[in-house]
Design an enzyme around this catalytic site. Structure first.
Site, PDB file in Angstrom:
ATOM      1  N   CYS A  76      11.731   1.004   5.691  1.00  0.00           N
ATOM      2  CA  CYS A  76      11.430   1.470   4.330  1.00  0.00           C
ATOM      3  C   CYS A  76      12.395   2.589   3.953  1.00  0.00           C
ATOM      4  O   CYS A  76      12.754   3.413   4.796  1.00  0.00           O
ATOM      5  CB  CYS A  76       9.987   1.976   4.257  1.00  0.00           C
ATOM      6  SG  CYS A  76       9.447   2.473   2.602  1.00  0.00           S
ATOM      7  N   CYS A 128      -3.679   3.085   8.339  1.00  0.00           N
ATOM      8  CA  CYS A 128      -2.784   3.520   7.259  1.00  0.00           C
ATOM      9  C   CYS A 128      -1.712   4.477   7.771  1.00  0.00           C
ATOM     10  O   CYS A 128      -2.011   5.470   8.433  1.00  0.00           O
ATOM     11  CB  CYS A 128      -3.620   4.198   6.179  1.00  0.00           C
ATOM     12  SG  CYS A 128      -2.661   4.769   4.771  1.00  0.00           S
ATOM     13  N   CYS A 158       4.354   8.747   7.202  1.00  0.00           N
ATOM     14  CA  CYS A 158       4.348   7.307   7.477  1.00  0.00           C
ATOM     15  C   CYS A 158       5.344   6.934   8.574  1.00  0.00           C
ATOM     16  O   CYS A 158       6.530   7.271   8.499  1.00  0.00           O
ATOM     17  CB  CYS A 158       4.692   6.549   6.194  1.00  0.00           C
ATOM     18  SG  CYS A 158       4.744   4.761   6.394  1.00  0.00           S
ATOM     19  N   GLU A 216       5.089  -6.091  10.708  1.00  0.00           N
ATOM     20  CA  GLU A 216       3.695  -6.221  11.125  1.00  0.00           C
ATOM     21  C   GLU A 216       2.798  -6.526   9.932  1.00  0.00           C
ATOM     22  O   GLU A 216       3.059  -6.089   8.818  1.00  0.00           O
ATOM     23  CB  GLU A 216       3.231  -4.931  11.817  1.00  0.00           C
ATOM     24  CG  GLU A 216       3.937  -4.706  13.141  1.00  0.00           C
ATOM     25  CD  GLU A 216       3.570  -3.398  13.820  1.00  0.00           C
ATOM     26  OE1 GLU A 216       3.668  -3.330  15.061  1.00  0.00           O
ATOM     27  OE2 GLU A 216       3.212  -2.424  13.116  1.00  0.00           O
ATOM     28  N   SER A 232       0.372  -1.870  -3.484  1.00  0.00           N
ATOM     29  CA  SER A 232       0.440  -0.415  -3.346  1.00  0.00           C
ATOM     30  C   SER A 232       1.882   0.050  -3.502  1.00  0.00           C
ATOM     31  O   SER A 232       2.798  -0.539  -2.934  1.00  0.00           O
ATOM     32  CB  SER A 232      -0.094   0.011  -1.973  1.00  0.00           C
ATOM     33  OG  SER A 232       0.065   1.401  -1.781  1.00  0.00           O
ATOM     34  N   SER A 244       0.182   5.358  -4.432  1.00  0.00           N
ATOM     35  CA  SER A 244       0.199   6.376  -3.386  1.00  0.00           C
ATOM     36  C   SER A 244       0.494   7.710  -4.036  1.00  0.00           C
ATOM     37  O   SER A 244       1.639   7.982  -4.421  1.00  0.00           O
ATOM     38  CB  SER A 244       1.274   6.041  -2.333  1.00  0.00           C
ATOM     39  OG  SER A 244       0.939   4.859  -1.641  1.00  0.00           O
ATOM     40  N   LEU A 245      -0.517   8.558  -4.146  1.00  0.00           N
ATOM     41  CA  LEU A 245      -0.377   9.803  -4.903  1.00  0.00           C
ATOM     42  C   LEU A 245      -0.218  11.001  -3.962  1.00  0.00           C
ATOM     43  O   LEU A 245       0.814  11.637  -3.930  1.00  0.00           O
ATOM     44  CB  LEU A 245      -1.595   9.959  -5.817  1.00  0.00           C
ATOM     45  CG  LEU A 245      -1.449  10.917  -7.001  1.00  0.00           C
ATOM     46  CD1 LEU A 245      -2.420  10.557  -8.098  1.00  0.00           C
ATOM     47  CD2 LEU A 245      -1.667  12.357  -6.577  1.00  0.00           C
ATOM     48  N   HIS A 246      -1.268  11.346  -3.222  1.00  0.00           N
ATOM     49  CA  HIS A 246      -1.236  12.286  -2.090  1.00  0.00           C
ATOM     50  C   HIS A 246      -1.021  13.766  -2.416  1.00  0.00           C
ATOM     51  O   HIS A 246      -1.297  14.602  -1.564  1.00  0.00           O
ATOM     52  CB  HIS A 246      -0.209  11.840  -1.045  1.00  0.00           C
ATOM     53  CG  HIS A 246      -0.338  10.403  -0.665  1.00  0.00           C
ATOM     54  ND1 HIS A 246      -1.541   9.833  -0.282  1.00  0.00           N
ATOM     55  CD2 HIS A 246       0.570   9.403  -0.634  1.00  0.00           C
ATOM     56  CE1 HIS A 246      -1.357   8.544  -0.023  1.00  0.00           C
ATOM     57  NE2 HIS A 246      -0.085   8.260  -0.238  1.00  0.00           N
ATOM     58  N   CYS A 290       8.446   8.689   3.470  1.00  0.00           N
ATOM     59  CA  CYS A 290       7.301   9.589   3.315  1.00  0.00           C
ATOM     60  C   CYS A 290       7.031  10.274   4.649  1.00  0.00           C
ATOM     61  O   CYS A 290       7.055   9.631   5.706  1.00  0.00           O
ATOM     62  CB  CYS A 290       6.074   8.813   2.857  1.00  0.00           C
ATOM     63  SG  CYS A 290       6.250   8.060   1.214  1.00  0.00           S
ATOM     64  N   GLY A 344       7.196  -1.165   4.271  1.00  0.00           N
ATOM     65  CA  GLY A 344       8.097  -1.248   3.131  1.00  0.00           C
ATOM     66  C   GLY A 344       7.422  -0.869   1.825  1.00  0.00           C
ATOM     67  O   GLY A 344       6.198  -0.828   1.708  1.00  0.00           O
ATOM     68  N   GLU A 345       8.247  -0.584   0.837  1.00  0.00           N
ATOM     69  CA  GLU A 345       7.796  -0.317  -0.533  1.00  0.00           C
ATOM     70  C   GLU A 345       7.944  -1.608  -1.335  1.00  0.00           C
ATOM     71  O   GLU A 345       9.066  -2.054  -1.602  1.00  0.00           O
ATOM     72  CB  GLU A 345       8.638   0.800  -1.155  1.00  0.00           C
ATOM     73  CG  GLU A 345       8.593   0.903  -2.669  1.00  0.00           C
ATOM     74  CD  GLU A 345       7.195   1.048  -3.245  1.00  0.00           C
ATOM     75  OE1 GLU A 345       6.821   0.221  -4.095  1.00  0.00           O
ATOM     76  OE2 GLU A 345       6.480   2.001  -2.856  1.00  0.00           O
ATOM     77  N   CYS A 356      -3.257  -7.332   5.206  1.00  0.00           N
ATOM     78  CA  CYS A 356      -2.284  -6.346   4.733  1.00  0.00           C
ATOM     79  C   CYS A 356      -0.901  -6.844   5.131  1.00  0.00           C
ATOM     80  O   CYS A 356      -0.626  -7.008   6.327  1.00  0.00           O
ATOM     81  CB  CYS A 356      -2.592  -4.988   5.367  1.00  0.00           C
ATOM     82  SG  CYS A 356      -1.399  -3.696   4.987  1.00  0.00           S
ATOM     83  N   HIS A 374      -3.710   9.835   9.925  1.00  0.00           N
ATOM     84  CA  HIS A 374      -3.608   9.430  11.318  1.00  0.00           C
ATOM     85  C   HIS A 374      -2.364  10.077  11.913  1.00  0.00           C
ATOM     86  O   HIS A 374      -1.245   9.827  11.457  1.00  0.00           O
ATOM     87  CB  HIS A 374      -3.551   7.904  11.421  1.00  0.00           C
ATOM     88  CG  HIS A 374      -4.737   7.241  10.787  1.00  0.00           C
ATOM     89  ND1 HIS A 374      -4.677   6.659   9.541  1.00  0.00           N
ATOM     90  CD2 HIS A 374      -6.017   7.126  11.210  1.00  0.00           C
ATOM     91  CE1 HIS A 374      -5.865   6.181   9.225  1.00  0.00           C
ATOM     92  NE2 HIS A 374      -6.694   6.454  10.209  1.00  0.00           N
TER      93      HIS A 374
END
Length: 346
Positions: A117, A335, A124, A97, A194, A216-218, A121, A162-163, A110, A292
Site C-alpha cells: 500500500c 484490523c 497499519c 491476504e 473502505s 478511515s478517519l481516525h 498509515c 491496499g487502498e 474482507c 492492535h
C-alpha cells in the site's frame, strides 16, 4: 526446473462487453461472450474444458489464447474465534491476504486490492511493506470465488491490503462484475468499500456505484490526522467530507466512519466534540476500532473503559456509535494487521 511462463490472458475479471469483444475478434459468435460469462460467474468454472455448451473447436481456440485465471489459496489459518485468513499469490509473484469473518447469519469476506500500500498509515502493517502492485480485476474476484466459504458469503468488504481507490479502474470493474446480472449478481448493498479518501477514485466510486462507503478517519483534526495518515496531505478530510455531503446517504446506501482509538492521541473529549462537529448533517454511523499493537510503532491501545467513555460522548451528541469486536487477532487477521511479511518465503 525452469518455471513455465504462460502468455495466456485470464478470462476471469472480464466484463460481458469485454468477453463479447474478445470472442468476436476470434471469429466466434457474439453470444459466446454471454456463455463464457455464465461459466465464469454463475457456474464458477475453473477450466475452459468445463464450458460444455461451447463447441469443442471454439473451446480449443479459446484455450490457445486464454485461461480461466482461477487460483487457489497458498495457505489458510483458522483463528480460535472462527475467523479464517487466506494467503493468495498473484501474477507479479506477490502475496495478498483475505479474511473470512463469520458472525451470526452474516458471512463476510474482507478482500485486498493491492500488494502492499502507498498510504503508509502509521497504525497499519500493510503500509510498512510499501507498494508493490495493483491487483487485476480477476485477482480481486478470485478471492471471492476461491475461499472455502465462497458459496455462503453474504457480504464483501474492500478493507484488506491496499487502498481500493488508489486502484480505481480495477476495483470499480470488480464491483461491476460482483453486481451485474451477467456477473455474480450481488446487490451493491452487500458490498462496502473502505478508503482513506482519494479524490478521483472517491468521486468515481460515489458516482458509479451504489455500494456502502466506510471512511478511515481516525482523527478529526487535520494536523493530528496528518501525523498518522500521510494521505491527509493529498486529499484532506475536509475535501472528503465535502464530496460525501453531495451524495444522498439518507436511504439504503450507508456511510460509516472508522475510528481507531489510540491512547492519548485521539481519545479526548475535545476529539469527540470535534468529530461530532465535522460530521454534523451526514447520516452516518461511527465505528470505534480497538488498536492492535504492531512492531516499532509508538501508538498504544486504550482500555475498554476509555473506549466506552469515548463512545458515550459521541452518543450524547446523537451519533449511532459501535465498538467493533476484534476478530482474528491471534492469526494477525484483525484490523491493521494484514501483512504477508512472515510468509514471503512461500
Amino acid at each position: 526446473m525452469n518455471e513455465i511462463i504462460t502468455t495466456k490472458r485470464p478470462l476471469l475479471g472480464l466484463t460481458l462487453d469485454q468477453l463479447t469483444q474478445e470472442v468476436i475478434a476470434l471469429g466466434m459468435p457474439r453470444f459466446t461472450g454471454k456463455q463464457i460469462a455464465q461459466w465464469l460467474y454463475h457456474k464458477r468454472a475453473t477450466t475452459i474444458d468445463e464450458m460444455s455448451n461451447i463447441s469443442k473447436a471454439n473451446r480449443a481456440l479459446l484455450a490457445e489464447h486464454f485461461e480461466v485465471g482461477r487460483s487457489q489459496p497458498v495457505t489458510s489459518q483458522l483463528s480460535i474465534d472462527g475467523t479464517r485468513k487466506y494467503l493468495f499469490r498473484v501474477s507479479n509473484g506477490g502475496l495478498v491476504e483475505s479474511v473470512f469473518i463469520p458472525e451470526g447469519d452474516r458471512a463476510t469476506l474482507c478482500i485486498s486490492s493491492q500488494v502492499g500500500c502507498k498510504m503508509n498509515c502509521l497504525f497499519c502493517m500493510t503500509g510498512k511493506q510499501g507498494f508493490k502492485a495493483h491487483l487485476s480485476v480477476g485477482e480481486i474476484i478470485n478471492q471471492v470465488l476461491s475461499v472455502e466459504e465462497s458459496e455462503r458469503l453474504t457480504n464483501i468488504v474492500y478493507m484488506g491490503m491496499g487502498e481500493p481507490l488508489d486502484n480505481p479502474d480495477n476495483v470499480l470493474s470488480s464491483i461491476e462484475v460482483m453486481t451485474a446480472e451477467w456477473g455474480l449478481g450481488w446487490s451493491p448493498k452487500r458490498l462496502t468499500l473502505s478508503t482513506v479518501g482519494v479524490r478521483r477514485g472517491l468521486e468515481r466510486f460515489l458516482r458509479e456505484t451504489k455500494c456502502h462507503l466506510a471512511v478511515s478517519l481516525h482523527n478529526p483534526f487535520a494536523e493530528g490526522r496528518l501525523q498518522i495518515m500521510p494521505a491527509e496531505r493529498g486529499t484532506s478530510l475536509e475535501e472528503t467530507l465535502e464530496m460525501i455531503r453531495q451524495v444522498d446517504f439518507s436511504g439504503q446506501r450507508r456511510v460509516s466512519f472508522e475510528y481507531i482509538v489510540f491512547d492519548g492521541v485521539n481519545d479526548s473529549p475535545a476529539h469527540a466534540a470535534e468529530l461530532a462537529r465535522i460530521l454534523r448533517g451526514i447520516p452516518c454511523r461511527i465505528n470505534l476500532i480497538p488498536f492492535h499493537q504492531i512492531p516499532n510503532v509508538p501508538l498504544r491501545p486504550v482500555s475498554a473503559e476509555r473506549m466506552e467513555a469515548f463512545k458515550a460522548l459521541l452518543e450524547q451528541r446523537g451519533y449511532v456509535t459501535t465498538i467493533r469486536t476484534s476478530r482474528g487477532e491471534d492469526i494477525s487477521a484483525a484490523c491493521g494487521m494484514l501483512s504477508t511479511k512472515e510468509q514471503m518465503n512461500l
